[in-house]
Design a protein around this motif. Structure first.
Motif, PDB file in Angstrom:
ATOM      1  N   GLN A 328       1.337  -1.673  -0.092  1.00  0.00           N
ATOM      2  CA  GLN A 328       2.147  -2.756   0.395  1.00  0.00           C
ATOM      3  C   GLN A 328       1.057  -3.592   1.289  1.00  0.00           C
ATOM      4  N   LYS A 329       0.184  -3.186   1.832  1.00  0.00           N
ATOM      5  CA  LYS A 329      -0.817  -3.989   2.574  1.00  0.00           C
ATOM      6  C   LYS A 329      -1.616  -5.209   1.609  1.00  0.00           C
ATOM      7  N   VAL A 330      -1.499  -4.834   0.323  1.00  0.00           N
ATOM      8  CA  VAL A 330      -1.980  -5.943  -0.592  1.00  0.00           C
ATOM      9  C   VAL A 330      -1.330  -7.337  -0.618  1.00  0.00           C
ATOM     10  N   VAL A 331       0.077  -6.874  -0.792  1.00  0.00           N
ATOM     11  CA  VAL A 331       0.934  -8.115  -0.861  1.00  0.00           C
ATOM     12  C   VAL A 331       1.198  -8.859   0.422  1.00  0.00           C
ATOM     13  N   VAL A 332       0.955  -7.954   1.662  1.00  0.00           N
ATOM     14  CA  VAL A 332       1.146  -8.437   2.804  1.00  0.00           C
ATOM     15  C   VAL A 332      -0.172  -9.451   3.046  1.00  0.00           C
TER      16      VAL A 332
END
Length: 449
Positions: A328-332
Motif C-alpha cells: 500500500q505504501k507504493v500507491v500512497v
C-alpha cells in the motif's frame, strides 16, 4: 397399654428415620442427575457448536474447490447469455423505488432493446490484397519459356510481385571534420611535421555535432531502434543482438546494457513530465500487473508488480516500478497530492482513499461482474438477474462506441439510460442481500459494497 404405645412410637421414629434417609438419598440422586444432565447439555452444546463450525469449514472448502475448478478447468469467458430472452423481467418487487424511477428504468430498457433490434450487423469484410508500395527496390527476375521458335512474337507480360526480406541494414555515419591552420603557422612547422606549439587561435576545426551518449559510437537512430524494438515490439535485447549478428555486426551485451541505461537517463525528463500531466487530471485509472523479474541471488525469476496509471480523458499512461512491490505504501507515495476520481479493481491497498478528502474511489464493473459470474452455480436466479443488469450497462457503452460519441455525448447517454438502471440495480442489491447472505445486516452490506 404403655408397652403398645411405646412400640408405636418406636415404629413411627423408625419410619420417620427411614423416610429421611430415603429423602436424602433422593436428593443426592436428583443432584447427580442434574449434574449429569447439565454436563450432557454443555457437552451437547459444545458438540453442536463444533459440528456447526466444521460444517462452515466444509462449506468454505467446498466453495473454494468449486471456485478453483471453475477458474482453472472451465471456460474462461465471463460473457453472460441467458438461455431464454423472455425468461426474466425487471424485478421491482419489494423495492422502495419511486414511480418515476420505474418509468425511467423501463424506458431505458426499452430503448436498449430497440437499439439491439435496429442495430445493423456488420458484414465481415473480405481480405483485400493491398498494392505493394512503389518505393521499394525491385529485383527483376525474367523467366523465359522453353522451346521458343523464331516465329514467336511477344504480345505482353504477366507480372507477379512477391515480397521478400533481407536482414536489416546498418550503415556508418562518417563524420569528417577538416582541420585548418593559418599560413604563417604552417611555415613554422618543425622537422617532425608538426607545429612546435599548436595555438587554438591559429587552428580552425568544426565542433562535433551533439550526440546522445558521450564517448559512445551509438547514434540516435540506432538507440531509438533498439528501444522501440524492446518496448513497442517486445523484442528482448538478446534477440536484437542475434539479429544484428546476422548482419555481421557483433554487439556485446555489456555495451548494449550501457546504451540502454544512458538512453533511459535521457528519457527521464520526459517520463517525469508525463507523470505530472497524468496526475494533474481529475480522473485516473490505476492497476498493478505481474511481471517476471530475474533474482540475481537465487538465479531464477520471481513475481514482481508493475503499476500502471492512466489519465482517461487525455489517454495518457505511465508505469511505475518500486522494487516489484505491491504494498500500500507504493500507491500512497505514487498518488501523493492527487485530487479527483481513482478507479481501481478493488485491491485492498486502495481502501485508504475511501475516506480521503478530495478523492473519490471508483470500482470496476468488470470485476463486479466476475463475482456474480462465479456465483451462478450457488444462486442462479440472483446471479443471472445481476448479470443481466450489468449487461445492459455494457450495451449502453456499446451504443456509444457504435455511434462514435464524444465525452459529452457519452455522458448524456449514460445519464439517460445507464443511470436509471444503476439506481434500480443498487436498490435490488440492498433488498436481495439478506437473502443471499443470511444473518448479515445493513452495516455489513455497506462494508461489502
Amino acid at each position: 397399654m404403655s408397652d403398645f404405645s411405646t412400640d408405636n412410637n418406636l415404629l413411627v421414629q423408625e419410619l420417620l428415620q427411614e423416610r429421611d434417609e430415603l429423602f436424602q438419598k433422593l436428593c443426592r440422586l436428583q443432584k447427580i442427575n442434574e449434574d449429569t444432565l447439565g454436563g450432557l447439555e454443555a457437552q451437547n452444546k459444545e458438540l453442536s457448536s463444533e459440528v456447526a463450525q466444521k460444517d462452515q469449514e466444509i462449506k468454505k472448502l467446498t466453495d473454494q474447490l468449486a471456485w478453483f475448478r471453475q477458474k482453472y478447468f472451465s471456460k474462461s469467458s465471463e460473457k453472460f447469455i441467458k438461455e431464454d430472452p423472455n425468461q426474466r423481467k425487471l424485478d421491482f418487487d419489494g423495492l422502495e423505488i419511486l414511480p418515476d424511477e420505474v418509468i425511467a428504468v423501463k424506458e431505458a430498457d426499452k430503448q436498449i432493446a430497440e437499439y439491439e433490434r435496429r442495430k445493423v450487423v456488420r458484414e465481415k469484410k473480405k481480405p483485400v490484397r493491398l498494392p505493394i508500395p512503389e518505393g521499394l527496390r525491385r529485383e527483376i527476375e525474367v523467366i523465359e519459356p522453353e522451346g521458343l521458335q523464331a516465329d514467336w512474337v511477344r504480345i505482353g507480360v504477366e507480372v507477379t510481385e512477391i515480397l521478400e526480406h533481407k536482414p536489416g541494414e546498418l550503415y556508418v555515419r562518417r563524420i569528417e571534420r577538416p582541420k585548418y591552420a593559418v599560413k604563417q603557422a604552417v611555415n613554422e612547422v618543425s622537422v617532425t611535421g608538426r607545429p612546435e606549439q599548436e595555438d587554438s587561435s591559429t587552428i580552425a576545426v568544426a565542433a562535433m555535432p551533439l550526440l546522445p551518449l558521450p564517448r559512445s559510437n551509438a547514434g540516435p537512430s540506432l538507440l531509438a531502434e533498439l528501444m522501440m524494438n524492446k518496448y513497442y515490439f517486445h523484442l528482448p535485447f538478446y534477440r536484437q543482438i542475434a539479429m544484428l549478428k546476422m548482419t555481421g555486426f557483433h554487439l556485446p551485451q555489456s555495451t548494449l546494457n550501457g546504451w540502454f541505461q544512458g538512453s533511459s537517463d535521457l528519457l527521464r525528463a520526459l517520463y517525469l513530465r508525463l507523470k505530472d500531466i497524468v496526475l494533474a487530471s481529475d480522473y485516473i485509472q490505476v492497476d498493478e500487473s505481474t511481471v517476471p523479474v530475474i533474482d540475481n541471488e537465487k538465479h531464477k525469476t520471481r513475481k514482481a508488480y508493475l503499476w500502471m496509471v492512466r489519465s482517461v480523458m487525455d489517454d495518457l499512461v505511465f508505469f511505475h516500478y518500486d522494487k516489484g512491490s505491491r504494498a500500500q505504501k507504493v500507491v500512497v507515495d505514487l498518488l501523493k497530492g492527487f485530487k479527483g476520481a481513482v478507479q481501481t479493481d478493488g485491491y485492498n491497498a486502495y481502501s485508504i482513499y475511501e475516506q480521503k478528502k478530495g478523492v473519490l474511489l471508483l470500482g470496476c464493473w468488470a470485476h463486479s461482474r466476475r463475482k456474480f459470474h462465479e456465483s451462478l452455480q450457488e444462486d442462479k436466479n440472483g446471479a443471472e438477474y445481476a448479470l443481466e443488469q450489468i449487461g445492459k450497462l455494457y450495451k449502453v457503452e456499446q451504443m456509444a462506441d457504435d455511434q462514435d460519441l464524444d465525452f459529452e455525448q457519452r455522458s448524456e447517454l449514460r445519464k439517460r439510460l445507464a443511470y436509471p438502471i444503476m439506481r434500480a440495480f443498487e436498490k435490488w442489491i440492498v433488498a436481495y442481500h439478506p437473502k443471499a447472505l443470511p444473518g448479515e445486516d445493513e452495516q455489513s452490506l455497506e462494508l461489502h459494497l
